[in-house]
Design a protein around this motif. Structure first.
Motif, mmCIF file in Angstrom:
data_model
loop_
_atom_site.group_PDB
_atom_site.id
_atom_site.type_symbol
_atom_site.label_atom_id
_atom_site.label_comp_id
_atom_site.label_asym_id
_atom_site.label_seq_id
_atom_site.Cartn_x
_atom_site.Cartn_y
_atom_site.Cartn_z
ATOM 1 N N ASP A 79 0.703 -1.176 0.149
ATOM 2 C CA ASP A 79 -0.051 0.135 -0.045
ATOM 3 C C ASP A 79 0.836 1.053 -0.035
ATOM 4 N N ARG A 80 0.532 2.157 -0.330
ATOM 5 C CA ARG A 80 0.804 3.650 -0.480
ATOM 6 C C ARG A 80 0.748 4.427 0.664
ATOM 7 N N CYS A 81 1.986 5.384 1.088
ATOM 8 C CA CYS A 81 2.090 5.757 2.386
ATOM 9 C C CYS A 81 1.270 7.203 2.110
ATOM 10 N N LEU A 82 -0.079 7.047 2.192
ATOM 11 C CA LEU A 82 -0.953 7.954 2.181
ATOM 12 C C LEU A 82 -2.098 8.082 3.340
ATOM 13 N N PRO A 83 -2.675 8.945 3.591
ATOM 14 C CA PRO A 83 -3.875 8.843 4.591
ATOM 15 C C PRO A 83 -4.845 7.571 4.315
ATOM 16 N N ALA A 84 -5.386 7.092 5.423
ATOM 17 C CA ALA A 84 -6.086 5.871 5.240
ATOM 18 C C ALA A 84 -7.311 5.957 4.362
ATOM 19 N N ASP A 85 -7.795 7.193 4.442
ATOM 20 C CA ASP A 85 -9.076 7.467 3.453
ATOM 21 C C ASP A 85 -8.833 8.009 2.101
ATOM 22 N N HIS A 86 -7.438 7.912 1.710
ATOM 23 C CA HIS A 86 -7.203 8.352 0.398
ATOM 24 C C HIS A 86 -7.519 7.609 -0.740
ATOM 25 N N VAL A 87 -8.068 8.210 -1.769
ATOM 26 C CA VAL A 87 -8.635 7.326 -2.881
ATOM 27 C C VAL A 87 -7.810 6.484 -3.470
ATOM 28 N N ASP A 88 -6.231 6.689 -3.333
ATOM 29 C CA ASP A 88 -5.417 5.889 -4.068
ATOM 30 C C ASP A 88 -4.859 4.852 -2.908
ATOM 31 N N ARG A 89 -5.334 4.550 -1.961
ATOM 32 C CA ARG A 89 -5.090 3.555 -0.941
ATOM 33 C C ARG A 89 -5.544 2.236 -1.324
ATOM 34 N N ASN A 90 -4.922 1.100 -1.688
ATOM 35 C CA ASN A 90 -5.473 -0.199 -1.933
ATOM 36 C C ASN A 90 -6.537 -0.584 -1.095
ATOM 37 N N SER A 91 -6.201 -0.404 0.280
ATOM 38 C CA SER A 91 -7.052 -0.735 1.412
ATOM 39 C C SER A 91 -8.574 0.007 1.104
ATOM 40 N N LYS A 92 -8.448 1.254 1.034
ATOM 41 C CA LYS A 92 -9.623 1.845 0.543
ATOM 42 C C LYS A 92 -10.516 1.234 -0.603
ATOM 43 N N MET A 93 -9.900 0.986 -1.515
ATOM 44 C CA MET A 93 -10.410 0.488 -2.626
ATOM 45 C C MET A 93 -11.103 -0.935 -2.452
ATOM 46 N N ALA A 94 -10.399 -1.941 -1.718
ATOM 47 C CA ALA A 94 -10.957 -3.201 -1.457
ATOM 48 C C ALA A 94 -12.078 -3.043 -0.470
ATOM 49 N N ARG A 95 -12.025 -1.888 0.406
ATOM 50 C CA ARG A 95 -13.116 -1.776 1.396
ATOM 51 C C ARG A 95 -14.450 -1.382 0.793
ATOM 52 N N ASP A 96 -14.095 -0.251 -0.235
ATOM 53 C CA ASP A 96 -15.360 0.152 -1.001
ATOM 54 C C ASP A 96 -15.883 -0.786 -1.915
ATOM 55 N N ALA A 97 -15.006 -1.570 -2.478
ATOM 56 C CA ALA A 97 -15.531 -2.447 -3.562
ATOM 57 C C ALA A 97 -15.991 -3.695 -3.032
ATOM 58 N N TRP A 98 -15.588 -4.112 -1.833
ATOM 59 C CA TRP A 98 -16.007 -5.403 -1.472
ATOM 60 C C TRP A 98 -16.194 -5.578 0.090
#
Length: 240
Positions: free
Chosen positions: A87-106
Motif C-alpha cells: 500500500d501507499r503511504c497516504l492517509p487511510a481514507d485517500h482514494v489511492d489507498r489499496n485498502s480503501k479500494m478493497a473496502r469500498d468495492a467489497w
C-alpha cells in the motif's frame, strides 16, 4: 460463466526456478469470472483443511472488478482473513489507498469480521508502517492465496526494478518508488513466496513488454515470486 478459450504453457521454468502456468482469456469478463471461481474454490478448500482462508489482495482495476463480484457472493465470510500485498503511504481514507479500494468495492459489503481484515497502516509512514505490519504477520501461517498484478515496468506488489530486494522482515519499507508516492510498504518477496497458491492478473496491451521479458527469462520483479507451488498467470490483452 461463459465458455473460455485458454492457452496454457505448462513447462515454463525460469532460471530462478519460478514455474509459471499461463492462461489467456478472451475478455475482461472471462478473466474476472475465472479469478472469482478460483478464489472461491481455494477458500472452500482452505476452510475445510485449516478452518480459515488467508488471502492477500492486490490493488488495480482488474482486482477491483473481481472484488466487486465477490461482494455479491454468499461465502463463508466468518472464516476469511484478508491481507494486502502493498500500500501507499497516504492517509487511510485517500482514494489511492489499496485498502480503501478493497473496502469500498467489497469488504464493507460482506460479513468478514473486522478483526480479520488487516490493512497495512501505511499512513504511519513506510518504516513504522512496515514494522507494524510485520508484527501483524508474525505467526501467521502460510497464505492460501496471493493475488498479484504486473506493472508495465515488470513490478509486482511494490517490488520495483533496480531496487534491492529486502527480505529482512515479512513487511518492509519502500523508498524512492518510481511510481508516486515515493514511500510505500510491501510484503517482502520471501513472505509472498510462503503461500499455497499465486495468481497474477495481467491485462492490457501496455503490459506486453513486461510479459515478453518475463517469458524470455529477463529478471523482472515479477519473477522474484517463486513459491514451490508455482504461479498461475491469468491474462487478457497480451500475447504469448
Amino acid at each position: 460463466m461463459q465458455t473460455t478459450q485458454t492457452l496454457e504453457v505448462k513447462s515454463l521454468t525460469l532460471a530462478n526456478n519460478q514455474h509459471t502456468r499461463w492462461y489467456r482469456f478472451n475478455s475482461q469478463d472471462e478473466i474476472n469470472q475465472a479469478t472469482l471461481k478460483s478464489i472461491l474454490q481455494t477458500a472452500d478448500e482452505a476452510i475445510k483443511k485449516y478452518g480459515s482462508f488467508l488471502i492477500v489482495l492486490a490493488g488495480g482495476s482488474t482486482p477491483k472488478s473481481v472484488y466487486q463480484l465477490l461482494a455479491k457472493e454468499n461465502a463463508d465470510w466468518a472464516n476469511w482473513h484478508v491481507y494486502h500485498n502493498d500500500d501507499r503511504c497516504l492517509p487511510a481514507d485517500h482514494v489511492d489507498r489499496n485498502s480503501k479500494m478493497a473496502r469500498d468495492a467489497w469488504l464493507n459489503h460482506v460479513a468478514i469480521p473486522a478483526n480479520q481484515i488487516h490493512d497495512i497502516p501505511a499512513e504511519l509512514g513506510n518504516v513504522e508502517g512496515a514494522k507494524a505490519y510485520a508484527q501483524t504477520l508474525a505467526g501467521v501461517r502460510t497464505f492460501d492465496l496471493v493475488i498479484l498484478g504486473l506493472g508495465e515496468d515488470g513490478h509486482t506488489a511494490s517490488l520495483f526494478p533496480n531496487q534491492a530486494v529486502d527480505n529482512s522482515a515479512d513487511a518492509v519499507p519502500v523508498f524512492n518508488s518510481p511510481k508516486p508516492p515515493a514511500e510505500r510498504v510491501t510484503i517482502s518477496q520471501s513472505r509472498l513466496d510462503n503461500t499455497h497458491h499465486v495468481i497474477f492478473l495481467v491485462t492490457g496491451a501496455g503490459k506486453q513488454d513486461a510479459v515478453n521479458n518475463w517469458l524470455n527469462g529477463v529478471a523482472i520483479p515479477a519473477t522474484l515470486v517463486a513459491p514451490a507451488c508455482g504461479v498461475d498467470v491469468y491474462s487478457f490483452g497480451v500475447q504469448f
